[in-house]
Design a protein around this motif. Structure first.
Motif, PDB file in Angstrom:
ATOM      1  N   THR A 113       5.843  15.418 -22.845  1.00 31.06           N
ATOM      2  CA  THR A 113       6.733  14.508 -23.590  1.00 31.06           C
ATOM      3  C   THR A 113       8.076  15.120 -23.991  1.00 31.06           C
ATOM      4  OG1 THR A 113       5.786  15.140 -25.715  1.00 31.06           O
ATOM      5  CG2 THR A 113       4.802  13.228 -24.613  1.00 31.06           C
ATOM      6  N   CYS A 114       8.080  16.432 -24.273  1.00 31.64           N
ATOM      7  CA  CYS A 114       9.303  17.092 -24.755  1.00 31.64           C
ATOM      8  C   CYS A 114       9.448  18.347 -23.907  1.00 31.64           C
ATOM      9  CB  CYS A 114       9.139  17.477 -26.229  1.00 31.64           C
ATOM     10  SG  CYS A 114       8.638  16.094 -27.258  1.00 31.64           S
ATOM     11  N   SER A 115      10.053  18.225 -22.751  1.00 32.67           N
ATOM     12  CA  SER A 115       9.801  19.279 -21.772  1.00 32.67           C
ATOM     13  C   SER A 115      10.929  20.254 -21.475  1.00 32.67           C
ATOM     14  CB  SER A 115       9.326  18.666 -20.463  1.00 32.67           C
ATOM     15  OG  SER A 115      10.181  17.650 -20.096  1.00 32.67           O
ATOM     16  N   ALA A 116      12.167  19.938 -21.859  1.00 28.54           N
ATOM     17  CA  ALA A 116      13.254  20.867 -21.497  1.00 28.54           C
ATOM     18  C   ALA A 116      13.154  22.168 -22.296  1.00 28.54           C
ATOM     19  CB  ALA A 116      14.598  20.203 -21.772  1.00 28.54           C
ATOM     20  N   PRO A 117      13.443  23.313 -21.687  1.00 28.88           N
ATOM     21  CA  PRO A 117      13.958  23.521 -20.332  1.00 28.88           C
ATOM     22  C   PRO A 117      12.888  23.586 -19.232  1.00 28.88           C
ATOM     23  CG  PRO A 117      13.885  25.610 -21.509  1.00 28.88           C
ATOM     24  CD  PRO A 117      13.414  24.564 -22.478  1.00 28.88           C
ATOM     25  N   GLY A 118      11.647  23.252 -19.552  1.00 22.70           N
ATOM     26  CA  GLY A 118      10.653  23.129 -18.490  1.00 22.70           C
ATOM     27  C   GLY A 118       9.720  24.317 -18.318  1.00 22.70           C
ATOM     28  N   GLY A 119       9.706  25.218 -19.271  1.00 23.01           N
ATOM     29  CA  GLY A 119       8.828  26.396 -19.172  1.00 23.01           C
ATOM     30  C   GLY A 119       7.362  26.012 -19.060  1.00 23.01           C
ATOM     31  N   LYS A 120       6.950  25.077 -19.903  1.00 21.07           N
ATOM     32  CA  LYS A 120       5.529  24.687 -19.874  1.00 21.07           C
ATOM     33  C   LYS A 120       5.271  23.706 -18.735  1.00 21.07           C
ATOM     34  CE  LYS A 120       5.250  25.531 -24.770  1.00 21.07           C
ATOM     35  NZ  LYS A 120       6.721  25.587 -24.996  1.00 21.07           N
ATOM     36  N   THR A 121       6.280  22.907 -18.381  1.00 25.11           N
ATOM     37  CA  THR A 121       6.117  21.976 -17.250  1.00 25.11           C
ATOM     38  C   THR A 121       5.755  22.764 -15.991  1.00 25.11           C
ATOM     39  OG1 THR A 121       8.011  20.813 -18.205  1.00 25.11           O
ATOM     40  CG2 THR A 121       7.206  20.005 -16.104  1.00 25.11           C
ATOM     41  N   LEU A 174       9.616  14.585 -19.689  1.00 30.27           N
ATOM     42  CA  LEU A 174      10.638  13.847 -20.426  1.00 30.27           C
ATOM     43  C   LEU A 174      11.461  14.741 -21.334  1.00 30.27           C
ATOM     44  CD1 LEU A 174       8.395  10.942 -21.778  1.00 30.27           C
ATOM     45  CD2 LEU A 174       9.450  11.140 -19.520  1.00 30.27           C
ATOM     46  N   ASP A 175      12.674  14.298 -21.592  1.00 31.58           N
ATOM     47  CA  ASP A 175      13.453  14.857 -22.684  1.00 31.58           C
ATOM     48  C   ASP A 175      14.443  13.784 -23.124  1.00 31.58           C
ATOM     49  OD1 ASP A 175      13.598  17.930 -23.769  1.00 31.58           O
ATOM     50  OD2 ASP A 175      15.412  16.802 -24.238  1.00 31.58           O
ATOM     51  N   ILE A 176      14.800  13.850 -24.383  1.00 32.26           N
ATOM     52  CA  ILE A 176      15.696  12.807 -24.910  1.00 32.26           C
ATOM     53  C   ILE A 176      17.151  13.048 -24.498  1.00 32.26           C
ATOM     54  CG2 ILE A 176      16.122  13.911 -27.156  1.00 32.26           C
ATOM     55  CD1 ILE A 176      15.739  11.021 -28.376  1.00 32.26           C
ATOM     56  N   TYR A 177      17.475  14.310 -24.196  1.00 29.07           N
ATOM     57  CA  TYR A 177      18.869  14.636 -23.855  1.00 29.07           C
ATOM     58  C   TYR A 177      19.062  14.700 -22.346  1.00 29.07           C
ATOM     59  CZ  TYR A 177      19.021  15.826 -28.763  1.00 29.07           C
ATOM     60  OH  TYR A 177      18.935  15.756 -30.128  1.00 29.07           O
ATOM     61  N   PRO A 178      19.927  13.820 -21.793  1.00 35.02           N
ATOM     62  CA  PRO A 178      20.083  13.777 -20.332  1.00 35.02           C
ATOM     63  C   PRO A 178      20.548  15.105 -19.739  1.00 35.02           C
ATOM     64  CG  PRO A 178      21.652  12.299 -21.448  1.00 35.02           C
ATOM     65  CD  PRO A 178      20.729  12.810 -22.496  1.00 35.02           C
ATOM     66  N   HIS A 179      21.439  15.833 -20.471  1.00 32.71           N
ATOM     67  CA  HIS A 179      21.946  17.083 -19.876  1.00 32.71           C
ATOM     68  C   HIS A 179      20.854  18.137 -19.724  1.00 32.71           C
ATOM     69  CE1 HIS A 179      22.201  18.039 -24.189  1.00 32.71           C
ATOM     70  NE2 HIS A 179      22.045  19.297 -23.805  1.00 32.71           N
ATOM     71  N   LYS A 180      19.726  17.954 -20.428  1.00 34.48           N
ATOM     72  CA  LYS A 180      18.655  18.954 -20.324  1.00 34.48           C
ATOM     73  C   LYS A 180      17.741  18.725 -19.115  1.00 34.48           C
ATOM     74  CE  LYS A 180      18.188  20.332 -25.167  1.00 34.48           C
ATOM     75  NZ  LYS A 180      17.192  20.587 -26.223  1.00 34.48           N
ATOM     76  N   LEU A 181      17.847  17.520 -18.504  1.00 33.71           N
ATOM     77  CA  LEU A 181      16.957  17.227 -17.374  1.00 33.71           C
ATOM     78  C   LEU A 181      17.214  18.175 -16.209  1.00 33.71           C
ATOM     79  CD1 LEU A 181      16.959  13.322 -17.334  1.00 33.71           C
ATOM     80  CD2 LEU A 181      15.400  14.869 -18.503  1.00 33.71           C
ATOM     81  N   LYS A 189      14.847  10.905 -18.539  1.00 32.93           N
ATOM     82  CA  LYS A 189      15.403  10.835 -19.889  1.00 32.93           C
ATOM     83  C   LYS A 189      14.667   9.745 -20.656  1.00 32.93           C
ATOM     84  CE  LYS A 189      19.116   8.979 -22.554  1.00 32.93           C
ATOM     85  NZ  LYS A 189      18.173   8.325 -23.409  1.00 32.93           N
ATOM     86  N   MET A 190      14.005  10.130 -21.733  1.00 30.02           N
ATOM     87  CA  MET A 190      13.299   9.121 -22.533  1.00 30.02           C
ATOM     88  C   MET A 190      13.050   9.642 -23.938  1.00 30.02           C
ATOM     89  SD  MET A 190       9.754   7.163 -21.606  1.00 30.02           S
ATOM     90  CE  MET A 190      10.229   6.865 -19.914  1.00 30.02           C
ATOM     91  N   ASP A 191      13.095   8.742 -24.894  1.00 31.69           N
ATOM     92  CA  ASP A 191      12.735   9.092 -26.267  1.00 31.69           C
ATOM     93  C   ASP A 191      11.212   9.037 -26.369  1.00 31.69           C
ATOM     94  OD1 ASP A 191      12.188   9.217 -28.952  1.00 31.69           O
ATOM     95  OD2 ASP A 191      13.880   7.953 -29.551  1.00 31.69           O
ATOM     96  N   ALA A 192      10.595  10.159 -26.658  1.00 32.35           N
ATOM     97  CA  ALA A 192       9.130  10.239 -26.672  1.00 32.35           C
ATOM     98  C   ALA A 192       8.511   9.419 -27.800  1.00 32.35           C
ATOM     99  CB  ALA A 192       8.690  11.694 -26.757  1.00 32.35           C
ATOM    100  N   ARG A 193       9.338   8.862 -28.674  1.00 31.99           N
ATOM    101  CA  ARG A 193       8.794   7.969 -29.706  1.00 31.99           C
ATOM    102  C   ARG A 193       8.563   6.561 -29.163  1.00 31.99           C
ATOM    103  NH1 ARG A 193      13.403   9.529 -33.927  1.00 31.99           N
ATOM    104  NH2 ARG A 193      14.501   9.517 -31.942  1.00 31.99           N
ATOM    105  N   VAL A 195       2.296  17.495 -25.884  1.00 32.34           N
ATOM    106  CA  VAL A 195       3.352  17.221 -26.863  1.00 32.34           C
ATOM    107  C   VAL A 195       3.788  18.569 -27.436  1.00 32.34           C
ATOM    108  CG1 VAL A 195       3.960  16.084 -29.046  1.00 32.34           C
ATOM    109  CG2 VAL A 195       2.365  14.965 -27.468  1.00 32.34           C
ATOM    110  N   ASP A 196       4.796  19.155 -26.805  1.00 27.11           N
ATOM    111  CA  ASP A 196       5.334  20.429 -27.293  1.00 27.11           C
ATOM    112  C   ASP A 196       6.547  20.042 -28.144  1.00 27.11           C
ATOM    113  OD1 ASP A 196       5.607  23.237 -27.484  1.00 27.11           O
ATOM    114  OD2 ASP A 196       7.167  23.198 -25.964  1.00 27.11           O
ATOM    115  N   ALA A 197       6.250  19.726 -29.389  1.00 31.42           N
ATOM    116  CA  ALA A 197       7.206  18.987 -30.219  1.00 31.42           C
ATOM    117  C   ALA A 197       8.436  19.809 -30.631  1.00 31.42           C
ATOM    118  CB  ALA A 197       6.478  18.501 -31.462  1.00 31.42           C
TER     119      ALA A 197
END
Ligand SMILES: C[S@@+](CC[C@H](N)C(=O)[O-])C[C@H]1O[C@@H](n2cnc3c(N)ncnc32)[C@H](O)[C@@H]1O
Length: 432
Positions: A248-256, A272-279, A298-302, A316-318
């Motif tokens: 759900t909260c994945s940038a910069p993608g270490g756990k992905t 997912l991440d809420i900030y497009p530049h982090k994708l 890009k998505m708001d995990a809420r 959920v790595d919040a």
């Protein structure tokens, strides 16, 4: 350039907003130094940042106004050496005096000399006084609100153990990417380069040198910089081949990347991440690691319900206050406040709630943070379990050499008992 002059410029960069690890890594990349020089610079640089509140308190006690950053920083560095490095005090004072004379003038040299001599005579008494006056937060170098927060959550004894532990010197760690490399091959490389293993947790190795950051193995994604705590969060979700998995909260993608590896690059992995530049960071990181199944969105995990799909497993790595990683980012403590924590705890709960709605029945979810505050960890989970009785906690996989404490809901905190791994919280939930 003199080593202390180099450290002075590095500290200034951090005070101007640069992350300490980035400033230091860039510096080491551009300046070939011996292992001993690198070690000395690292110790002085991080030592001053970690103890800034105490060092500035001692400087301000002995001076009226210091206009030049250089002067404050040479005082901080020298005081740090005298109190925390068991250095030869006379030598430290002499060197600082000479540097100041050369850089500015004889009177400035004398000023530095006077301040440091007074510090040498009195600092131990000052520390005693601070403790007696209930101001140990100054000696431990924490903002008062943070000291009070930790003490209110853990009590004075355990709380101060935490606070001391968060000032320890960190080690760099590399995780072996098993899609491209093996533990055996990595251990052979370490041996060839004369690098010592400090601690090993599964595929994560803590080592005594960062030179591998410039190696082909690192460039090719065979090894990745990752802490074992971070790895364990993804490892505990334990996704299998062909499952559908949501990060759900994945940038910069270490756990992905760990998830994709555990899934053997099969199945579905939505990051997912809420900030497009982090994708882009997720994409680059996964590409480097050879993880091909990831889909960054890009998505708001809420608002997960809006995407209309359910998943077998969810991580959920919040977003969190990050106080578990203060050893690596010591400057972070100086620009947060108590309000942030309440807001974060609310955001974390909302993301967890939203994730729970898109988890399949029988599915599993891991919630993790890189903080040690109960408000963001166990208290959030307790509240969640009370509201959603269809969820229960599941036994975690924690290797024997990882130290920490289980809380009443079954979550595990990598805490002050652990000298090497980052402070972290992990809990695993299953849905009926
Ligand atoms: C702790 S970091 C994630 C680290 C990442 N899992 C890793 O291992 O590399 C939290 C991330 O959550 C993202 N974030 C914050 N609020 C969010 C939200 N409402 N929805 C989705 N992502 C969010 C942040 O941009 C940040 O990248």
């Amino acid at each position: 350039m003199n080593i202390k002059a180099r450290v002075i410029s590095l500290i200034k960069e951090v005070e101007n907003g640069k992350y300490s690890n980035i400033a230091l890594n860039e510096y080491f990349k551009e300046n070939p130094l011996t292992k001993k020089e690198r070690g000395f610079i690292t110790e002085l640089f991080y030592g001053v940042i970690r103890n800034k509140i105490f060092l500035d308190y001692e400087i301000d006690k002995r001076t009226t106004t210091i206009k030049k950053d250089w002067i404050r920083n040479i005082l901080r560095i020298s005081m740090y050496q005298m109190s925390f490095m068991k250095s030869d005090d006379k030598g430290v004072i002499w060197e600082a005096t000479e540097l100041a004379k050369k850089k500015f003038s004889v009177p400035v040299g004398k000023f530095i000399n006077g301040v440091l001599r007074s510090y040498q005579r009195e600092w131990q008494e000052d520390v005693k006084e601070l403790k007696e006056q209930g101001k140990n937060y100054i000696y431990l170098s924490y903002p008062k609100w943070f000291y009070n927060k930790i003490i209110s959550e853990y009590g004075i004894e355990e709380g101060e153990l935490y606070l001391t532990s968060l000032k320890k010197i960190p080690y760099i760690s590399f995780r072996v990417n098993t899609l491209k490399y093996s533990n055996l091959e990595f251990e052979k490389l370490l041996q060839e380069k004369g690098i010592e293993i400090i601690k090993k947790v599964d595929t994560v190795y803590y080592v005594d040198s960062g030179v591998l950051l410039y190696s082909d193995e690192f460039k090719e994604g065979k090894i990745i910089v990752q802490d074992a705590s971070s790895y364990l969060s993804a490892r505990n979700l334990n996704p299998k081949s062909n499952e559908s998995v949501l990060d759900t909260c994945s940038a910069p993608g270490g756990k992905t990347a760990v998830l994709g590896e555990l899934m053997n690059n099969t199945g579905e992995l939505l990051a997912l991440d809420i900030y497009p530049h982090k994708l882009k960071l997720i994409e680059e990181n996964c590409h480097k690691c050879g993880v091909t199944i990831v889909k960054p969105v890009k998505m708001d995990a809420r608002k997960l319900k809006e995407q209309g799909k359910k998943f077998d497993k969810i991580l959920v790595d919040a977003p969190c206050s990050g106080y578990g990683v203060l050893r690596k980012k010591p400057e972070a403590i100086y620009n947060k406040d108590v309000e942030n924590v309440q807001e974060l705890a609310k955001l974390q709960f909302e993301i967890l709630e939203s994730a729970s709605q898109v988890l399949k029945d029988g599915g599993e979810l891991v919630y993790s943070t890189c903080t040690i505050l109960k408000e963001e960890n166990g208290e959030n989970i307790k509240k969640f379990l009370e509201k959603y009785p269809e969820f229960k906690t599941v036994q975690l996989y924690i290797p024997e050499n990882v130290n920490g404490t289980y809380d009443s809901v079954g979550g595990f905190t990598v805490d002050y008992k652990e000298d090497i791994l980052d402070g972290f919280y992990i809990v695993k939930l299953s849905k009926k």
